[in-house]
Design an enzyme around this catalytic site. Structure first.
Site, mmCIF file in Angstrom:
data_model
loop_
_atom_site.group_PDB
_atom_site.id
_atom_site.type_symbol
_atom_site.label_atom_id
_atom_site.label_comp_id
_atom_site.label_asym_id
_atom_site.label_seq_id
_atom_site.Cartn_x
_atom_site.Cartn_y
_atom_site.Cartn_z
ATOM 1 N N HIS A 1 0.850 -1.194 0.000
ATOM 2 C CA HIS A 1 0.000 0.000 0.000
ATOM 3 C C HIS A 1 0.882 1.239 0.000
ATOM 4 C CE1 HIS A 1 -2.462 3.123 2.276
ATOM 5 N NE2 HIS A 1 -3.127 2.927 1.152
ATOM 6 N N SER A 2 0.595 2.178 -0.885
ATOM 7 C CA SER A 2 1.284 3.462 -0.924
ATOM 8 C C SER A 2 2.801 3.255 -1.100
ATOM 9 C CB SER A 2 0.959 4.252 0.351
ATOM 10 O OG SER A 2 1.426 5.578 0.280
ATOM 11 N N LEU A 3 3.596 3.795 -0.199
ATOM 12 C CA LEU A 3 5.049 3.662 -0.310
ATOM 13 C C LEU A 3 5.487 2.206 -0.239
ATOM 14 C CD1 LEU A 3 7.785 5.168 -0.493
ATOM 15 C CD2 LEU A 3 7.820 5.206 2.005
ATOM 16 N N SER B 1 4.222 -0.253 -1.743
ATOM 17 C CA SER B 1 4.228 -0.818 -3.093
ATOM 18 C C SER B 1 5.498 -0.436 -3.837
ATOM 19 C CB SER B 1 2.989 -0.344 -3.855
ATOM 20 O OG SER B 1 3.012 1.060 -4.033
#
Length: 714
Positions: free
Chosen positions: A350-352, A354
């Site tokens: 999720h977010s960073l 990824s």
């Protein structure tokens, strides 16, 4: 006090042998029920402390039965350990404590519960201690057997419990000051409700999880310790994600479950924030942080700065090492606890998180070799791979005739990167080819991108593991020369660890991968590029997510096309989206019809007059023109309408996802469509409880096993 005293006086008259003729409401007892005694059925609970408040949560029915079975198997429970919650927690029966298996978490108290109480302000029933519950049960048994009620007990906390009848049992708390003159505690204040047995209290007890695990998914969080608007940890958010998946398996894979073809997918969280901030960097930041707006600055240091940490050579190495080593550790531990596991492994970020996984995956080896012998080993090794040979590079530059010169001088790609113009001149290479070769390798030194790495010697292991090409996997240049810059444009020098397994699919939720690649100087991704060890890649995002970026336009930069719309988990599109499309189609039809009518009217006004003798001929021509105009207008309407509603033809978006589409967009909720700015932050944190997201993940995972949805979604 006048209204309380009669009530207290009534309660204090606890005659052990009540009169059968009494009309008191406490004595309206069903005599048949009172003459029968059945032992209470215990249920096991564990205590969670949330905001300094204890909350008792029941184990699911299967776990409670397993705990009761272990409890009743013998008196010696000190060394007995019972796995619960799908094997994610262990209960040490002798200690009455519950411990997390795969991550760090405070131990929880466990209790075998039979009696409960709840006050007016309490939301849930609270179990009595096991010892006092046993006293209550013995008293209840005597009261039922002898039909003697109004039994009064005093708890260890000097609280009073009165058993009026099987249906009415109350618990009074002592009031401060009631014992000033040495009197015994009396019933004061509003009583608490007392219940016997878990079946008499309002509590949700879920069924157990399937024992069979078909697939394992590691979930990596983004910036900060909190992962949603309720400031919950990654463990709690992944618990929600897992719960949603279990519900969707029952509703959308019902046939496969009934035929025992599938079990469940296990989702395990990976936490890198805590190890990063335990390095002492928080203390260093605190020394330089201004004292004003303290809470905002603390939030910035604890959350926003994680993005900058990832672009720092020191802390980026800490982050990727933590993520890879945690996934390797958990994977090895999972195999130890599940020796019969034969399923695959996927990863989600999720977010960073990824972006971290993306960088790790792009720097894996093409082949893991003897992976079976390394499953138990957590050694982190440097990433190695294959790159084009010097001959291939010269062929690309149309300078193949000079390869024999380099071969004669024993110059490989590394040595060629160190050569100067004078060196090449001494080898007899003309000025034009010299400039091409030097410019080619200098560009590779300073430009930025991601490439498949070449093998490194021990002396090269300390150098940058980040490719320096402006095109993703363009197979040009060697990026491992000793004198290359350690820090590229926007990316840092990192030794990327190696995973001890091959992920099957990589899911990115609300991912900024596209933005970071662009900032690093990457203009496009080669359509032939794919992860060395991972076959699938899905970029899933909410349309209002401010952090999410697309990937497909970097693969096919010259074509504009929409992302794949994720179907609603109940089928079809959301009502407001269908309504919006219907209105768009209707307005397009009206516009086309209006344009056709105006075109006809304009032609009629601008047509020249004809003689009277040609009236019949004129009528025929007019009718013919009108028919042709209407046909043209109809054709225009049909074409424009079809353009508005037709589906996008299949587009080849490269091999990053095995030739399939990469970008998948969720459907916004009706309330979110009113103001996209208002729901922007929420949209970035919505994935944990999104049925549509979870269903897409399950569908893609089970498709690799040849198992499909009961009814395909449209």
């Amino acid at each position: 006090m006048s209204s309380v005293e009669p009530h207290q006086e009534q309660l204090s008259q606890s005659d052990p042998s009540p009169s059968p003729n009494s009309c008191s409401s406490f004595e309206l007892v069903d005599m048949d029920a009172a003459s029968l005694y059945e032992p209470v059925s215990p249920h096991w609970f564990y205590c969670k402390i949330v905001d300094s408040k204890e909350t008792w949560i029941p184990f699911n029915s299967e776990d409670s039965q397993q705990l009761e079975k272990a409890y009743g198997s013998g008196n010696d429970c000190n060394g007995r350990v019972v796995p619960t919650d799908g094997g994610r927690y262990d209960v040490h029966l002798g200690e009455r404590m519950r411990y997390a298996v795969y991550w760090d978490e405070l131990a929880s108290e466990v209790r075998r519960c039979t009696w409960f109480y709840k006050g007016d302000k309490d939301n849930k029933y609270v179990p009595y201690s096991e010892s006092f519950s046993q006293v209550l049960e013995e008293t209840y048994m005597l009261a039922v057997t002898l039909d003697e009620w109004k039994k009064k007990l005093e708890s260890p906390n000097r609280e009073i419990i009165i058993l009026h009848n099987p249906k009415l049992m109350v618990h009074y708390q002592p009031v401060a000051g009631s014992d000033e003159w040495g009197s015994t505690p009396t019933e004061q204040g509003r009583p608490r409700t007392v219940k016997r047995g878990v079946e008499n209290i309002s509590v949700d007890i879920h069924g157990g999880e399937p024992l069979q695990i078909d697939h394992l998914v590691f979930v990596v969080h983004g910036i900060g310790p909190a992962c949603d608007l309720r400031f919950r940890s990654i463990v709690q958010c992944v618990n929600d994600f897992r719960s949603v998946s279990l519900n969707l398996l029952q509703t959308h894979f019902k046939k496969a479950q009934e035929n025992h073809k599938i079990g469940r997918v296990e989702f395990l969280p990976v936490n890198w924030h805590s190890p990063l901030h335990s390095t002492g960097v928080d203390v260093d930041l605190q020394r330089i942080t201004l004292p004003s707006i303290n809470r905002l600055r603390h939030f910035t240091n604890d959350t926003i700065l994680d993005v900058f940490f990832y672009n720092s050579p020191t802390y980026c190495q800490t982050i990727v090492d933590t993520v890879a080593s945690e996934m390797n550790r958990i994977y090895s531990l999972f195999l130890q606890r599940n020796p019969d596991f034969k399923g695959g492994v996927s990863i989600a970020g999720h977010s960073l998180g990824s972006l971290i996984l993306f960088d790790i995956l792009t720097n894996q080896k093409d082949s893991l070799g003897d992976i079976d012998s390394e499953k138990a080993s957590l050694n982190i090794v440097m990433d190695q791979g294959d790159t084009p040979t010097l001959e291939e590079d010269l062929k690309k530059l149309q300078l193949s005739e000079f390869f024999s010169i380099f071969e004669k001088e024993k110059v490989d790609k590394t040595a060629l990167g160190l050569c100067t113009d004078k060196d090449l001149q001494e080898m007899g290479i003309p000025l034009g080819p010299r400039k091409k070769i030097l410019n080619y390798f200098r560009t590779n030194k300073t430009s930025m991108g991601i490439n498949r790495p070449a093998p490194q010697s021990d002396s090269e292991m300390n150098m940058s593991n980040i490719p320096k090409d402006s095109e993703f996997c363009s197979n040009i240049g060697d990026t491992r020369n000793g004198d290359f810059l350690n820090v590229g444009i926007g990316q840092v020098s990192v030794k990327y660890p190696r995973l001890i397994y091959k992920p099957e699919i990589f899911f990115a939720f609300g991912s900024p991968i596209g933005m970071f690649l662009t900032v690093r100087g990457l203009k496009r991704i080669d359509p032939n590029y794919k992860f060395p060890t991972c076959k699938g890649f899905f970029n899933i995002y909410h349309p209002f997510d401010p952090v999410a970026y697309r990937i497909e336009p970097m693969v096919v930069p010259g074509v504009e096309f929409e992302p794949m719309l994720i179907p609603h988990h109940k089928g079809r599109k959301r009502m407001h989206l269908e309504l919006r499309e219907g209105l768009t189609r209707m307005s397009m039809d009206l516009k086309n019809n209006l344009l056709g009518s105006l075109r006809m009217a304009w032609k009629s006004f601008t047509r020249a007059p004809y003689p009277a003798l040609q009236s019949s001929e004129t009528e025929e021509e007019t009718e013919a023109e009108a028919e042709s105009s209407s046909e043209k207008a109809t054709d225009v309407n049909t074409d424009e309408t079809s353009v508005a509603v037709k589906e996008v033809p299949p587009i080849h978006v490269g091999m990053l996802n095995g030739g399939q589409r990469i970008d998948y967009v969720l459907q916004e909720k009706p309330i979110e469509s009113f103001n996209e700015y208002l729901f922007a932050l929420q949209s970035h944190l919505c994935y944990w409880e999104s049925e549509d997201t979870v269903l897409l993940v399950l569908k893609e995972i089970y498709q690799t096993q040849g198992i499909f949805l009961d009814q395909p979604l449209q």
